[in-house]
Scaffold this active site. Structure first.
Site, short mmCIF file in Angstrom:
data_model
loop_
_atom_site.label_atom_id
_atom_site.label_comp_id
_atom_site.label_asym_id
_atom_site.label_seq_id
_atom_site.Cartn_x
_atom_site.Cartn_y
_atom_site.Cartn_z
N THR A 185 0.84 -1.19 0.00
CA THR A 185 0.00 0.00 0.00
C THR A 185 0.89 1.24 0.00
O THR A 185 2.08 1.17 0.30
CB THR A 185 -0.90 0.02 1.25
N GLU A 330 -5.31 -3.97 -1.90
CA GLU A 330 -5.79 -5.19 -1.23
C GLU A 330 -6.75 -6.00 -2.09
O GLU A 330 -7.12 -7.12 -1.74
CB GLU A 330 -6.49 -4.82 0.09
N LYS A 440 -16.66 16.71 9.58
CA LYS A 440 -17.79 16.72 10.50
C LYS A 440 -18.00 18.12 11.04
O LYS A 440 -17.23 18.61 11.88
CB LYS A 440 -17.58 15.73 11.65
N TRP A 445 -22.10 15.36 8.59
CA TRP A 445 -20.98 14.98 7.73
C TRP A 445 -21.04 15.71 6.39
O TRP A 445 -22.10 15.87 5.80
CB TRP A 445 -21.00 13.47 7.47
#
Length: 542
Positions: A185, A330, A440, A445
């Site tokens: 990653t 992944e 937030k 959100w």
């Protein structure tokens, strides 16, 4: 009762054998590090991969040993891939854009025995070599070069190795779950983590990405993978190219817009793949040169969301279909590809574009769900509105990270992606944000991706990142970091006004900061962590 069918393991070596048997004279066009062009074909790639497999055998490597590559997209790199995985070793592609400390960590974590490299990365190799004790052999991907020999005294030269070894090599019949390749990653938080793919998972992934509802690849295509081979194996396209037997144009280090326009026009590229920043450069260069990109029928956008303005430009100016795709290291990486269904074909162009802006549907082999909490198991409605945590499972998705004993899955066997998203009734995925990038404000959100897409649709904005800035009353408020197009006169208020009829008033950013550059990861994604460190307190100081 069992079926009475042949049993053959799914192996990467079978891809190169198929390509050389049925597509031997199909061209592989490669731009070298020095700018020269080498044209080979699938037969020659197969022959050189066997020669290099014999060379690797002479190194005394054993099944499962890791062989790292730090190289551009070119024919030698492609040959080495098939040699490494085909002979039972693990092909470990390394992103050279990572920090040297991360490179050293990755090489040592993988315990690489061999490192292959292009000349561009000679200073990097020289710097990390003293800190990588497991590496027994460094191989320069080219002919003998005195500069390289002086810098790395015990270096070996790829061209010399293949010239001195036979093209007769029997690919071993491995068990199909044998490890084939290792990708790490990008390590935006903490050290990078390794995803170890198998031959089986790679072949199944290869079938999936070639499907008409994915990238729609065939032997008629001329493919330009701009996405680097060190970025999740160029999204698996070198394997798919061998499976379908298409022509491949490998751009080497020339990833600027003008170079790509030239490659597309010179070699009649029909499909090209890359991240949005690549396509921004291509569109600007095509406009400047007057190229119509006549051969380009499809371009695939992944890595981050594709702005609507970019899709419209490819559609309206160049008659090129833009395919939105999504995935992760992944996931090998393909999770979804955006192709329309039959019922969508009668829609207007704008209605089709609205569907195209989502990340698309998963192919067979991947399943998606949205849950109401991270690593939870309670699935929410597939209504296109209810957001939650995106989880995946399937044939080419990891169950644990390389070298880690702990399982990476939820209690019922799903991998949590860290993305916030919705899925609609037709299975189309729409990413709202990375969980860590949501803003937030006053308990509500706000999606940074939505704010970025709006900014990027403004004709005078070249790139934009939306981040959370600390606020004394609302906890967090959105701000936008933006790069103007050349000669643009846009002001902060102009861009803020542009938001006014597109989102709720309370979601409009508090501030716009214009900059000359935005920090990017090695795979072309915006480094919001760095932006938050730079600008996260800007509203507190005003």
């Amino acid at each position: 009762m069992q079926g009475r069918m042949m049993q053959q393991p799914l192996l990467i070596s079978s891809l190169i054998e198929h390509a050389t048997r049925y597509h031997s004279d199909t061209a592989i066009i490669s731009k070298n590090t020095d700018g020269t062009i080498t044209t080979t074909n699938w037969a020659q790639v197969a022959e050189n991969s066997k020669r290099f497999a014999n060379a690797l055998s002479d190194f005394g490597l054993t099944l499962g040993d890791r062989v790292a590559t730090i190289a551009w997209n070119n024919h030698r790199h492609l040959e080495s891939w098939y040699a490494i995985s085909g002979s039972g070793l693990v092909c470990h592609t390394i992103n050279p854009r990572l920090f040297p400390e991360q490179l050293i960590f990755i090489i040592n974590d993988a315990a690489d025995k061999v490192v292959l490299f292009d000349k561009t990365f000679l200073p990097l190799i020289k710097a990390v070599k003293p800190h990588t004790p497991t590496v027994a052999h460094f191989v320069y991907l080219g002919a003998f070069d005195q500069d390289v020999a002086d810098a790395i005294p015990d270096v070996k030269f790829y061209d010399v190795l293949i010239a001195n070894h036979s093209a007769q090599f029997e690919w071993p019949e491995l068990e199909e779950n044998t490890a084939s390749s290792l990708c790490y990653t990008s390590g935006t938080t903490g050290n990078p983590k390794g995803a170890l793919y198998s031959h089986r998972s790679t072949i199944l992934h290869t079938y999936a990405i070639a499907l008409p509802d994915s990238l729609n690849l065939s032997a008629k295509d001329v493919m330009l993978p701009v996405v680097p081979m060190f970025h999740v194996n160029a999204w698996g396209t070198p394997y798919a190219a061998a499976m379908v037997g298409c022509t491949v144009v490998l751009p080497g280090p020339g990833l600027d817009g003008a170079s790509l326009v030239h490659m597309i026009d010179e070699y009649k590229v029909s499909i090209a793949l890359g991240v949005p920043t690549i396509w921004q450069g291509l569109l600007a260069a095509a406009q400047q040169s007057g190229s119509k990109l006549d051969s380009l029928k499809r371009n695939v956008v992944g890595g981050s969301a594709c702005p609507a303005a970019m899709m419209k430009a490819f559609r309206d100016i160049y008659q090129c279909e833009t395919i939105h795709a999504w995935g992760m290291t992944e996931m090998s990486p393909l999770g979804t590809g955006n192709q329309l269904k039959a019922k969508h074909l009668q829609l207007s162009d704008d209605e089709k574009l609205n569907i195209r802006l989502s990340q698309g549907r998963p192919p067979f082999g991947v399943d998606l769900r949205i849950t109401d909490e991270e690593n939870g198991t309670n699935e929410v409605a597939r209504d296109g509105h209810t957001t939650g945590n995106l989880q995946v499972k399937g044939h080419w998705i990891i169950d644990s990270y390389y070298g880690k004993s702990s399982n990476a899955l939820s209690a019922d066997g799903w991998f949590d992606t860290g993305d916030i998203a919705t899925i609609n009734e037709d299975g189309y995925l729409l990413l709202s944000d990375r969980a860590k990038d949501l803003i937030k404000s006053g308990g509500e959100w706000i999606s940074s991706v939505e704010l970025e897409n709006i900014a990027m649709n403004h004709p005078e904005i070249a790139m934009a990142a939306a981040i959370a800035a600390q606020h004394p009353k609302w906890d967090e408020r959105p701000i936008v970091i933006a790069i103007k197009h050349k000669d643009s006169q846009i002001t902060e208020q102009d861009l803020l006004d542009y938001y006014s009829d597109k989102i709720a008033k309370w979601q409009i950013p508090d501030k716009v900061i214009f900059v000359d550059s935005i920090p990017l990861t090695g795979t072309g994604k915006m480094l919001k962590r760095d932006l938050r460190e730079l600008y996260g307190n800007v509203l507190l100081t005003e």
